[in-house]
Design an enzyme around this catalytic site. Sequence first.
Site, PDB file in Angstrom:
ATOM      1  N   SER A  67       0.812  -1.225   0.000  1.00 42.99           N
ATOM      2  CA  SER A  67       0.000   0.000   0.000  1.00 42.99           C
ATOM      3  C   SER A  67       0.838   1.263   0.000  1.00 42.99           C
ATOM      4  CB  SER A  67      -0.901   0.045   1.233  1.00 42.99           C
ATOM      5  OG  SER A  67      -1.639  -1.129   1.297  1.00 42.99           O
ATOM      6  N   GLY A 229      -5.951  11.119  -2.513  1.00 37.73           N
ATOM      7  CA  GLY A 229      -6.570  10.853  -1.212  1.00 37.73           C
ATOM      8  C   GLY A 229      -6.229  11.899  -0.173  1.00 37.73           C
ATOM      9  N   ASP A 230      -6.403  11.514   1.076  1.00 38.84           N
ATOM     10  CA  ASP A 230      -6.161  12.419   2.205  1.00 38.84           C
ATOM     11  C   ASP A 230      -4.680  12.566   2.546  1.00 38.84           C
ATOM     12  OD1 ASP A 230      -6.091   9.677   2.922  1.00 38.84           O
ATOM     13  OD2 ASP A 230      -6.347  10.171   5.034  1.00 38.84           O
ATOM     14  N   THR A 250      -4.600   7.281   8.752  1.00 38.76           N
ATOM     15  CA  THR A 250      -4.656   6.248   7.718  1.00 38.76           C
ATOM     16  C   THR A 250      -6.101   5.778   7.601  1.00 38.76           C
ATOM     17  OG1 THR A 250      -3.862   4.052   7.067  1.00 38.76           O
ATOM     18  CG2 THR A 250      -4.057   4.448   9.413  1.00 38.76           C
ATOM     19  N   ASP A 252      -9.783   5.340   5.011  1.00 40.15           N
ATOM     20  CA  ASP A 252     -10.542   5.720   3.823  1.00 40.15           C
ATOM     21  C   ASP A 252     -10.448   7.231   3.606  1.00 40.15           C
ATOM     22  OD1 ASP A 252     -12.338   6.294   1.846  1.00 40.15           O
ATOM     23  OD2 ASP A 252     -13.885   4.945   2.595  1.00 40.15           O
ATOM     24  N   GLY A 253      -9.460   7.599   2.790  1.00 40.42           N
ATOM     25  CA  GLY A 253      -9.135   9.002   2.611  1.00 40.42           C
ATOM     26  C   GLY A 253     -10.234   9.823   1.986  1.00 40.42           C
TER      27      GLY A 253
HETATM   28  C1  SD4 Z   1      -5.986   7.002   0.911  1.00 41.78           C
HETATM   29  N1  SD4 Z   1      -5.632   7.117   3.279  1.00 41.78           N
HETATM   30  O1  SD4 Z   1      -5.418   7.270  -0.136  1.00 41.78           O
HETATM   31  C2  SD4 Z   1      -5.157   6.517   2.067  1.00 41.78           C
HETATM   32  C3  SD4 Z   1      -5.148   5.016   2.078  1.00 41.78           C
HETATM   33  C4  SD4 Z   1      -5.035   4.383   3.398  1.00 41.78           C
HETATM   34  O2  SD4 Z   1      -5.727   2.689   4.710  1.00 41.78           O
HETATM   35  O3  SD4 Z   1      -4.564   4.913   4.371  1.00 41.78           O
HETATM   36  N2  SD4 Z   1      -5.577   3.221   3.524  1.00 41.78           N
HETATM   37  O4  SD4 Z   1      -7.201   7.058   1.063  1.00 41.78           O
END
Ligand code: SD4
Length: 339
Positions: A67, A229-230, A250, A252-253
């Site tokens: 990831s 993302g976030d 971390t 769901d951004g």
């Molecule tokens: C995102 N926050 O791009 C990141 C991905 C992540 O657990 O942290 N996943 O949304």
Amino acid sequence: MKLKLIELIICFSLTPTCSAVLPLVINTWPFKDATTTAWSTLCSGGSALDAVEAGCAQCEKLQCDGSVGYGGSPDETGETTLDAMIMNGDTMEVGAVGQLRRIKNAIGVARAVMERTKHTFLVGESASVFAENMGFLAEDLTTNQSLSIFTKWLKENCQPNYRQHVSPDPSTSCGPYKPQAMFQRRRRGQLIDIHAHDTIGMIVINQAGQVAAGTSTNGARHKVPGRVGDSPIAGAGAYADSTVGGAAATGDGDIMMRFLPSYLAVEQMRAGVDPSAACRTAITRIKKHFPDFFGAVVCANMTGSYGAACNKRPGFSQFPFMVFNRKSNVPRQEMVDCI
Ligand code: SD4
């Protein structure tokens, strides 16, 4: 990278005793090599920023959990793109990149944005051209692994995906999609795979009380091309303020970035709230609107106290994170129960 004994000894003998628990390195998920690399960077005389950059870069090289870094989270076209940011809590400078293509060292490019431009955030193809001009190597971020994730997804009619209110029906078909004239509002499904995480978010506070924070990720699997993302957004993915502390997130951004959880947690700590409670407030704020969201936050303040919080969901009741301080002497994994 293994921390050499000699570095440890030097680190402990050179650091003056103004705090029992500083310096501190804390990061999301059990990414131990990243923690060790950050600590080792501090020990060899690096700044808090150097430590955050080196720690996150280590995860990029190791493709932590698939990831972070190259070869993960292919988008709808099969391409891996990266998001990263770094923040200097002394100067409140930030450098960030979103949807970075071809360059493996996203946090390095984020730092170059901070130090080699007057901007804060560069995105997409132009960010990649900037990186190439700054001397970063252009490479294909696709691997056999990302190719096989992408191929399987195509075979399964592009399921799951992030589309809604389009035709053909995105719950059964691949694109190209067009807007639907009339639609039934459907609830957006959970797409971030909670078993295939995750973004590295790191906070480093050095012995002198300088705070730095950063993130690096390849985002969300099967994202719509262009999605950022976030993680690279200051206050969402991470935040640092050397008068208070730092936080990193971390999960769901797409949901989390709406609430600036890292900023909220730092502001809570500024108001005197302890790090664990500050992290919990950031999670609770999101949970109120999205009870099922997937996410976690780590927080640390200037006394070297730290904490974490996560949102409880089926299959995710505890969140692991890493800590390295003078007390622990080693990179230590801790767990927090989700709320
Ligand atoms: C995102 N926050 O791009 C990141 C991905 C992540 O657990 O942290 N996943 O949304």
